[in-house]
Design a protein around this motif. Structure first.
Motif, PDB file in Angstrom:
ATOM      1  N   LEU A 240       0.711  -1.387   0.038  1.00 63.29           N
ATOM      2  CA  LEU A 240       0.370  -0.179   0.090  1.00 63.29           C
ATOM      3  C   LEU A 240       0.265   1.055   0.176  1.00 63.29           C
ATOM      4  O   LEU A 240       1.612   1.649   0.775  1.00 63.29           O
ATOM      5  N   SER A 241       0.327   2.101  -1.345  1.00 65.97           N
ATOM      6  CA  SER A 241       1.174   3.732  -0.774  1.00 65.97           C
ATOM      7  C   SER A 241       1.015   3.728   0.553  1.00 65.97           C
ATOM      8  O   SER A 241       0.092   3.928   1.495  1.00 65.97           O
ATOM      9  N   TYR A 242       2.425   4.813   0.984  1.00 62.65           N
ATOM     10  CA  TYR A 242       2.054   6.115   2.159  1.00 62.65           C
ATOM     11  C   TYR A 242       0.428   6.572   2.667  1.00 62.65           C
ATOM     12  O   TYR A 242      -0.242   6.383   3.008  1.00 62.65           O
ATOM     13  N   VAL A 243      -0.606   7.319   0.625  1.00 60.59           N
ATOM     14  CA  VAL A 243      -1.371   8.033   0.871  1.00 60.59           C
ATOM     15  C   VAL A 243      -2.662   7.113   1.342  1.00 60.59           C
ATOM     16  O   VAL A 243      -3.121   7.895   2.149  1.00 60.59           O
ATOM     17  N   VAL A 244      -2.777   5.300   1.325  1.00 59.03           N
ATOM     18  CA  VAL A 244      -3.588   5.004   1.135  1.00 59.03           C
ATOM     19  C   VAL A 244      -3.576   4.403   2.008  1.00 59.03           C
ATOM     20  O   VAL A 244      -4.638   4.646   3.716  1.00 59.03           O
ATOM     21  N   LEU A 245      -2.621   4.143   3.611  1.00 55.26           N
ATOM     22  CA  LEU A 245      -2.468   3.895   4.292  1.00 55.26           C
ATOM     23  C   LEU A 245      -3.101   4.705   5.527  1.00 55.26           C
ATOM     24  O   LEU A 245      -3.323   4.421   6.044  1.00 55.26           O
ATOM     25  N   ILE A 246      -2.621   6.044   5.112  1.00 57.39           N
ATOM     26  CA  ILE A 246      -3.101   7.523   6.232  1.00 57.39           C
ATOM     27  C   ILE A 246      -4.513   7.637   5.421  1.00 57.39           C
ATOM     28  O   ILE A 246      -5.098   7.716   7.009  1.00 57.39           O
ATOM     29  N   LEU A 247      -4.996   7.189   4.755  1.00 53.90           N
ATOM     30  CA  LEU A 247      -6.480   7.058   4.481  1.00 53.90           C
ATOM     31  C   LEU A 247      -7.521   6.484   5.436  1.00 53.90           C
ATOM     32  O   LEU A 247      -8.178   6.468   5.963  1.00 53.90           O
ATOM     33  N   LEU A 248      -6.515   4.710   4.981  1.00 57.86           N
ATOM     34  CA  LEU A 248      -7.054   4.048   6.075  1.00 57.86           C
ATOM     35  C   LEU A 248      -6.995   4.143   8.106  1.00 57.86           C
ATOM     36  O   LEU A 248      -8.270   3.849   8.218  1.00 57.86           O
ATOM     37  N   ILE A 249      -6.096   5.006   8.028  1.00 56.14           N
ATOM     38  CA  ILE A 249      -6.197   5.303   9.481  1.00 56.14           C
ATOM     39  C   ILE A 249      -7.017   6.379   9.750  1.00 56.14           C
ATOM     40  O   ILE A 249      -7.763   5.924  10.942  1.00 56.14           O
ATOM     41  N   LEU A 250      -6.693   7.030   9.198  1.00 60.50           N
ATOM     42  CA  LEU A 250      -7.927   8.001   9.666  1.00 60.50           C
ATOM     43  C   LEU A 250      -9.235   8.158   9.258  1.00 60.50           C
ATOM     44  O   LEU A 250     -10.355   8.501  10.099  1.00 60.50           O
ATOM     45  N   LYS A 251      -9.937   6.667   8.216  1.00 65.13           N
ATOM     46  CA  LYS A 251     -11.281   6.685   8.123  1.00 65.13           C
ATOM     47  C   LYS A 251     -11.245   5.304   9.377  1.00 65.13           C
ATOM     48  O   LYS A 251     -12.957   5.909  10.268  1.00 65.13           O
ATOM     49  N   GLY A 252     -10.537   4.586  10.104  1.00 64.88           N
ATOM     50  CA  GLY A 252     -10.643   3.972  10.975  1.00 64.88           C
ATOM     51  C   GLY A 252     -10.614   4.644  12.403  1.00 64.88           C
ATOM     52  O   GLY A 252     -11.316   4.416  13.261  1.00 64.88           O
ATOM     53  N   ALA A 253      -9.903   6.256  12.702  1.00 61.60           N
ATOM     54  CA  ALA A 253      -9.869   6.416  14.107  1.00 61.60           C
ATOM     55  C   ALA A 253     -11.542   7.693  14.010  1.00 61.60           C
ATOM     56  O   ALA A 253     -12.157   7.311  14.877  1.00 61.60           O
TER      57      ALA A 253
END
Length: 105
Positions: free
Chosen positions: A1-14
């Motif tokens: 996964l790209s860094y951007v996708v990872l950040i988006l997944l983290i933010l969505k989970g948060a």
């Protein structure tokens, strides 16, 4: 996964857990290798309570308590502003409360 996708997944989970992007920023400053959302679930309320308690203790140590009891909202916002720095958050809360008291005098 790209860094951007990872950040988006983290933010969505948060967001699904009731946390903000600012909360994630705090956790990233403190969590090391732990999942930031898990870190927030385990530590965020404790940090808020710590700021509330320490700010109230400052008030109790003075001749006249101009601090009173801090709300969770005040502590949470200060922690967000100061990216999780407990003492900077306590100082901010104390100064805000003292400024409010001065306005009402």
């Amino acid at each position: 996964l790209s860094y951007v996708v990872l950040i988006l997944l983290i933010l969505k989970g948060a967001e699904q857990c009731g946390f903000t992007a600012e909360d994630i920023q705090v956790s990233l400053n403190h969590c090391a290798e732990v999942n930031p959302v898990m870190w927030l679930k385990e530590n965020w309320e404790n940090m808020i309570e710590t700021v509330m308690t320490l700010a109230s203790n400052v008030g109790h140590e003075k001749d006249q308590n101009t601090i009173g009891t801090l709300s969770k909202t005040e502590a949470r916002e200060a922690l967000r502003t100061h990216k999780g720095n407990i003492w900077a958050s306590v100082t901010e809360c104390v100064e805000q409360r003292q400024a409010k008291v001065k306005l009402h005098d």
